[in-house]
Design an enzyme around this catalytic site. Structure first.
Site, PDB file in Angstrom:
ATOM      1  N   HIS A  19      35.164  46.270  37.405  1.00  0.00           N
ATOM      2  CA  HIS A  19      33.922  46.650  38.061  1.00  0.00           C
ATOM      3  C   HIS A  19      33.776  48.172  38.002  1.00  0.00           C
ATOM      4  CE1 HIS A  19      33.609  42.722  40.538  1.00  0.00           C
ATOM      5  NE2 HIS A  19      33.048  42.618  39.351  1.00  0.00           N
ATOM      6  N   LYS A  23      36.863  51.041  36.941  1.00  0.00           N
ATOM      7  CA  LYS A  23      37.039  51.325  35.511  1.00  0.00           C
ATOM      8  C   LYS A  23      38.079  52.417  35.275  1.00  0.00           C
ATOM      9  CE  LYS A  23      32.433  49.802  34.109  1.00  0.00           C
ATOM     10  NZ  LYS A  23      32.806  48.433  33.941  1.00  0.00           N
ATOM     11  N   GLY A  46      31.776  45.813  27.688  1.00  0.00           N
ATOM     12  CA  GLY A  46      31.011  47.046  27.575  1.00  0.00           C
ATOM     13  C   GLY A  46      31.675  48.369  27.862  1.00  0.00           C
ATOM     14  N   THR A  47      31.265  48.976  28.955  1.00  0.00           N
ATOM     15  CA  THR A  47      31.721  50.309  29.329  1.00  0.00           C
ATOM     16  C   THR A  47      33.224  50.347  29.568  1.00  0.00           C
ATOM     17  OG1 THR A  47      29.582  50.612  30.403  1.00  0.00           O
ATOM     18  CG2 THR A  47      31.270  52.237  30.904  1.00  0.00           C
ATOM     19  N   SER A  65      28.380  44.157  27.919  1.00  0.00           N
ATOM     20  CA  SER A  65      28.596  44.537  29.301  1.00  0.00           C
ATOM     21  C   SER A  65      28.701  43.262  30.131  1.00  0.00           C
ATOM     22  CB  SER A  65      27.411  45.383  29.770  1.00  0.00           C
ATOM     23  OG  SER A  65      27.440  45.563  31.166  1.00  0.00           O
ATOM     24  N   GLY A  66      29.524  43.282  31.173  1.00  0.00           N
ATOM     25  CA  GLY A  66      29.722  42.091  32.007  1.00  0.00           C
ATOM     26  C   GLY A  66      28.437  41.445  32.478  1.00  0.00           C
ATOM     27  N   ASP A  71      30.965  38.796  30.593  1.00  0.00           N
ATOM     28  CA  ASP A  71      31.810  37.885  31.380  1.00  0.00           C
ATOM     29  C   ASP A  71      31.781  36.485  30.779  1.00  0.00           C
ATOM     30  OD1 ASP A  71      32.309  39.971  33.148  1.00  0.00           O
ATOM     31  OD2 ASP A  71      30.857  39.284  34.636  1.00  0.00           O
ATOM     32  N   ASP A  91      36.509  44.683  42.641  1.00  0.00           N
ATOM     33  CA  ASP A  91      36.533  45.266  43.972  1.00  0.00           C
ATOM     34  C   ASP A  91      36.067  44.232  44.990  1.00  0.00           C
ATOM     35  OD1 ASP A  91      36.270  46.696  46.300  1.00  0.00           O
ATOM     36  OD2 ASP A  91      35.155  48.348  45.411  1.00  0.00           O
ATOM     37  N   HIS A  98      26.140  40.262  40.314  1.00  0.00           N
ATOM     38  CA  HIS A  98      26.578  39.208  39.395  1.00  0.00           C
ATOM     39  C   HIS A  98      27.834  38.509  39.912  1.00  0.00           C
ATOM     40  CE1 HIS A  98      28.478  42.970  38.127  1.00  0.00           C
ATOM     41  NE2 HIS A  98      29.454  42.263  37.631  1.00  0.00           N
ATOM     42  N   ASP A 101      28.995  35.304  38.385  1.00  0.00           N
ATOM     43  CA  ASP A 101      29.677  35.465  37.098  1.00  0.00           C
ATOM     44  C   ASP A 101      31.166  35.744  37.310  1.00  0.00           C
ATOM     45  OD1 ASP A 101      27.180  35.232  35.925  1.00  0.00           O
ATOM     46  OD2 ASP A 101      26.912  37.397  35.711  1.00  0.00           O
ATOM     47  N   ARG A 107      37.316  31.211  37.850  1.00  0.00           N
ATOM     48  CA  ARG A 107      37.465  29.759  37.843  1.00  0.00           C
ATOM     49  C   ARG A 107      37.901  29.249  36.476  1.00  0.00           C
ATOM     50  NH1 ARG A 107      34.799  25.877  35.808  1.00  0.00           N
ATOM     51  NH2 ARG A 107      34.979  23.783  36.605  1.00  0.00           N
TER      52      ARG A 107
END
Length: 152
Positions: A19, A23, A46-47, A65-66, A71, A91, A98, A101, A107
């Protein structure tokens, strides 16, 4: 449900996700464990992937990106049994738009019985395991009957 055995290869396929406010923590963790990670196959959203690559020089296969689908890309790789480890620094105190996600990713990792680390401490334990550089047999759901249109 039946279970079947699958084999994680010697070179692990590791997904790196973090998150926004985690990062830098993940990039620092990767720097700390660079000597182990450079022998693995790394994927990242992504980032996060860019931050890890810049901080460490490690080769990272980039995904979206997530929130834009990264994700789900990782979830698909888990379901296809093409990932062995998920390192996901999230976090728990930050509300995420999201969040579904995130729950879906955790899961699917549990469904397919792959190793998951959600913070630096659990990631330290996982990466320092003697199993990280060896083949490892583990059990996964056997959906062959379902895929063939039969129920058991």
């Amino acid at each position: 449900m039946k279970l079947t055995e699958t084999l994680a290869p010697t070179q692990k396929r590791i997904a790196l996700v973090a998150h926004d406010n985690m990062k830098e923590t993940l990039a620092s963790w990767c720097q700390k464990h660079k000597s182990v990670l450079e022998n693995q196959c790394l994927f990242a959203t992504g980032t996060t992937g860019q931050r890890v690559k810049v901080a460490t020089g490690l080769e990272v296969i980039p995904l979206l990106s997530g929130p834009m689908g990264g994700d789900q890309q990782i979830g698909a790789k888990i379901a296809e049994q093409s990932l062995d480890i998920l390192i996901f620094f999230w976090d728990p105190l930050e509300s995420m738009p999201h969040d579904p996600d995130v729950k879906a990713l955790l899961r699917i990792a549990a469904v397919w019985n792959i190793a998951v680390a959600c913070n630096p401490t659990s990631a330290d334990y996982l990466i320092s395991s003697p199993l990280i550089n060896t083949e490892y047999a583990y059990r996964v759901p056997d959906y062959s009957a379902y895929a063939a249109g039969r129920s058991e």
